[in-house]
Motif scaffolding. Sequence first.
Motif, PDB file in Angstrom:
ATOM      1  N   ASN A  37       0.839  -1.206   0.000  1.00 53.93           N
ATOM      2  CA  ASN A  37       0.000   0.000   0.000  1.00 53.93           C
ATOM      3  C   ASN A  37       0.873   1.254   0.000  1.00 53.93           C
ATOM      4  N   ALA A  40       2.267   1.602  -3.516  1.00 50.19           N
ATOM      5  CA  ALA A  40       1.233   2.148  -4.403  1.00 50.19           C
ATOM      6  C   ALA A  40       1.200   3.671  -4.316  1.00 50.19           C
ATOM      7  N   THR A  47      -3.583   0.231  -5.192  1.00 49.06           N
ATOM      8  CA  THR A  47      -3.038  -0.858  -4.388  1.00 49.06           C
ATOM      9  C   THR A  47      -3.064  -2.162  -5.179  1.00 49.06           C
TER      10      THR A  47
END
Length: 130
Positions: A37, A40, A47
């Motif tokens: 995450n 990302a 994600t």
Amino acid sequence: MKAVADRPAVPQVHPDAGATLSKAVRNAASLLEIRQNALARILGVSTATASRLCAGTYQLSPERGKEWELGILLVRLFRSLDAMVGHDADARKWLTSDNLGLGQAPLAMMESAEGLVRVLHYVDAHRGRI
């Protein structure tokens, strides 16, 4: 027929550049223990896309300029950190600890493009003194 000048400029890269950069980003994130995450947010992708990147089913591409450039910056940062402190626990601790020079933990800053560039410049400046 459109003139050649009307086409957007795409950087000329080696055909395997996407695979190479994707693997380098995966390795850097893995060695630095950057969660998917957070990766990302660093790359400016979803994600799910970061998950596919880490699984090897998605490749960064120069046609998607933002994620491409941010991926290059992440790899540059990894290489600079590796040269200074290695890519083990010392690098991970540095990324997650509050930094007086930067004003917060570097990993938290890296989740924005501006923060990633600031952290990279900070590390490069300190690396230059070594």
